[in-house]
Design an enzyme around this catalytic site. Structure first.
Site, PDB file in Angstrom:
ATOM      1  N   ARG A 190       5.727  23.731  11.865  1.00 42.73           N
ATOM      2  CA  ARG A 190       4.646  22.806  11.555  1.00 42.73           C
ATOM      3  C   ARG A 190       5.194  21.393  11.478  1.00 42.73           C
ATOM      4  NH1 ARG A 190       2.182  24.301   6.131  1.00 42.73           N
ATOM      5  NH2 ARG A 190       1.201  22.279   6.387  1.00 42.73           N
ATOM      6  N   GLU A 228      -9.292  27.147   8.455  1.00 39.87           N
ATOM      7  CA  GLU A 228     -10.117  27.641   7.366  1.00 39.87           C
ATOM      8  C   GLU A 228     -10.932  26.437   6.886  1.00 39.87           C
ATOM      9  OE1 GLU A 228      -8.280  28.485   3.585  1.00 39.87           O
ATOM     10  OE2 GLU A 228      -9.993  29.681   2.919  1.00 39.87           O
ATOM     11  N   LYS A 284      -2.892  20.915   2.533  1.00 36.78           N
ATOM     12  CA  LYS A 284      -4.259  20.749   2.054  1.00 36.78           C
ATOM     13  C   LYS A 284      -4.329  20.764   0.535  1.00 36.78           C
ATOM     14  CE  LYS A 284      -6.719  23.094   5.632  1.00 36.78           C
ATOM     15  NZ  LYS A 284      -7.651  24.181   5.899  1.00 36.78           N
TER      16      LYS A 284
END
Length: 565
Positions: free
Chosen positions: A262, A37, A272
């Site tokens: 992850r 994104e 983020k």
RNA sequence: UGGGGGCUCGUCUAAUGGCAAGACAGCGGUCUCUGGAACCGUCAAUCGGGGUUCGAAUCCCUGGCCCCCAGCCA
């Protein structure tokens, strides 16, 4: 560059699954994608996802797409699209001409929604956001149906079209999937498919005022692109039944989603949201601050893409949620730099040495090896003269037993230079050493003693008259705590409490050997005995700036620490 | 307490019913014109309890612990 270059044949549960799919005929080709994104910069955790996505495609002779999942115009910006592409190019990833955007498919997604409405599988809901939350139930209690759930198809169609036409304000209505408000999986309790957002989109401008939710876009985008294997974070595991439901109801191509853990790294944060806070609150100087775990930050720090790849290869791919030791990453950074970075001499905290028996005004050019690990890196000349600089901590007035460096009466080697012996030194009123006097042995030119006598210490140095001055930024881990996210919010704690106050030290007046005048921003070197350094873009021709990527392993520091207790 | 997922040296990953292996970190040493690199050695693990089996990290049962999901974020 191929990321699998020199890689031992390795496998993991994802590659095994892909292999099975090919063998069983479920798919007869492999096509993956990386779907960021554009709402922030890529970080080292994304590099893991990229390596998996791109690596699987390469291993099976398949294709790889870059697709921006830009379904939320209020958070996304074109600046981030460019930064992400730059970072991916830097990593050596090639998506050829396959650069896509979820926004490319907005019309198609809209038609998918119409299809579900017509099938009686989606409805327009007038409940407020708060009401929707109340109706959703909790983890242990089932939700209840919205009073608008059984609207006739024609009414839903009409309302949805008017949502698109801009007749309603943001939040007034949403389109929801009609699945099961009692499902144990909360993602299946009539999830929102479309919301009204009167916001300018970075690509489609004001063309739309309704935007698909990620959950209604992601799976279908993969389907449209013919993605065979949708590899993603463990977080989406419980969303998979929802994606399956959409794909099946829509009767379109069905990719296989496989989830993996992850990356988590000790002594840093990899989300983020928190990285954005570090930037916005000024704890660091932007997304590309060399202390940031962003790819832009690591690049500016001097970390190589190769180091990132070899690190990724080593940590592997699994479903176990783990925290990788920062020391392992540092090991791979050093391993690559040791092999490829040319050596130079730079004195970071200079103190003057006067070689009293060396002729005043004489200059010799001595040959230095550029990289002992790589003969092809060649040699260079370094000037030697009567006045030199050495590191302040390479001299002690009253040294402990295991100190192998310069001290009164001690002989050491100047790297690629001469053996020198300290005869005297001078201090100022505060007791600070200002000058060190030595004699040199002309027979030891180049650093070899013809009589075979040995010295324990070898020091780096620069000629005072020839040195160029530079600023050097010493970076260290951003956080002092292994897990910065382990804080008590109720006690008013915050992850920023654990920011390392010594994560950046700026040194001025550092003395570099003259060959460094030719360095360009981005060039990487090993400053002998100090560490690896990378020239910063802030450098000006007359004012170079170097960033310390990472220090050399320092066993002397360890010895010293133990001695002090 | 609903649904989904996970537990192997301190850390990360292997072992796919057959000797629990490697890397990092730690510790000790060799070598060295970088107290770097390289090399050698060493420490160190199958979440617990049952069961199946000649044999279990792996299969079965049963507990425990950890993570994710209640955005009109992704």
């Amino acid at each position: 560059m191929s990321i699998s270059e020199g890689k031992p044949t390795t496998t993991d549960f994802i590659r095994e699954a892909v292999k099975e799919d090919l063998a069983s005929g479920r798919f007869d080709y492999v096509h993956t994608r990386f779907p960021p994104e554009p709402n922030g910069y890529l970080h080292i955790g994304h590099a893991k996802a990229i390596l998996i996505d791109y690596g699987v495609a390469q291993d099976f002779g398949g294709k790889f797409n870059l697709r921006f999942d830009d379904t939320n115009p209020v958070k996304e910006e074109a600046e981030f699209v460019e930064a992400i592409k730059e970072d991916m190019r830097w990593l050596g990833v090639d998506w050829e001409d396959r650069e896509f955007y979820a926004s490319d498919y907005f019309e198609q997604l809209y038609q998918f929604a119409i299809k579900l409405i017509k099938k009686g599988k989606a409805y327009v809901d007038d409940l407020s956001p708060d009401e929707i939350r109340e109706y959703r139930g909790t983890l242990t209690e089932p939700g209840k149906n919205s009073p608008y759930r059984d609207r006739p198809v024609e009414e839903n169609l009409d309302l949805f079209e008017r949502m698109r036409a801009g007749e309603f304000s943001a939040g007034a209505r949403v389109l929801r999937a009609k699945i099961d408000m009692a499902s144990g999986n909360i993602n299946l309790r009539d999830p929102v498919m479309y919301r009204i957002l009167h916001a300018e989109h970075h690509r489609t401008g004001d063309q739309w005022c309704i935007y698909p939710m990620y959950d209604f876009a992601h799976g279908q985008c993969d389907s449209i692109e013919g993605i065979t294997h949708s590899l993603c974070d463990l977080a989406y595991e419980s969303h998979r039944p929802l994606y399956d439901w959409f794909l099946d109801e829509l009767e379109i191509f069905h990719p296989r989603q496989i989830e993996f853990a992850r990356l988590n790294l000790s002594y840093t944060v990899l989300s983020k949201r928190y990285l954005k806070r570090l930037v916005d609150e000024g704890h660091v100087n932007g997304w590309d601050d060399p202390r940031m775990p962003t790819l832009a930050g690591l690049r500016r720090r001097g970390v190589t893409p190769q180091a990132i790849w070899s690190f990724m290869r080593e940590i592997g791919v699994a479903k176990t949620e783990s925290v990788v030791d920062m020391a392992l990453f540092e090991h791979h950074i050093r391993k690559d730099l040791n092999l490829h970075a040319e050596r130079r001499m730079a004195v970071l905290d200079p103190v003057k040495v006067i070689v009293t028996n060396y002729p005043d005004g004489q200059v010799e050019h001595l040959e230095a090896i550029n990289n002992p690990e790589d003969e092809s890196a060649g040699r260079r000349q370094v000037p030697f003269s009567r006045e030199l600089f050495i590191e302040r901590d390479d001299f002690m007035e009253d040294p402990p037993k295991k100190f192998f460096r310069l001290a009164p009466g001690r002989e050491v080697r100047l790297r690629f230079g001469y053996f020198i012996t300290c005869t005297d030194y001078k201090k100022d009123e505060s007791g600070r050493v200002t000058e060190i006097y030595c004699t040199y042995d002309p027979e030891t030119r180049g650093g070899y003693a013809p009589d075979g006598r040995r010295v324990r210490g070898t020091l780096h140095w620069v000629s005072a008259a020839h040195a160029i001055e530079a600023d050097v930024r010493l970076y260290d881990r951003l956080f002092t705590k292994e897990d910065p996210m382990d804080f008590d919010a109720e006690a008013g704690e915050d992850f920023t409490d654990f920011i390392n106050p010594d994560s950046l030290k700026v040194l001025t007046g550092c003395k570099l050997e003259p060959s460094l005048a030719e360095a360009k921003p981005g060039d990487r070197f090993q400053f002998e005995r100090r560490g690896y350094f990378c020239m910063d873009p802030d450098s000006r021709p007359d004012a170079p700036v170097f960033n310390r990527t990472i220090a050399l392993r320092d066993t002397w520091a360890k010895v010293r620490r133990k001695a002090t207790g």
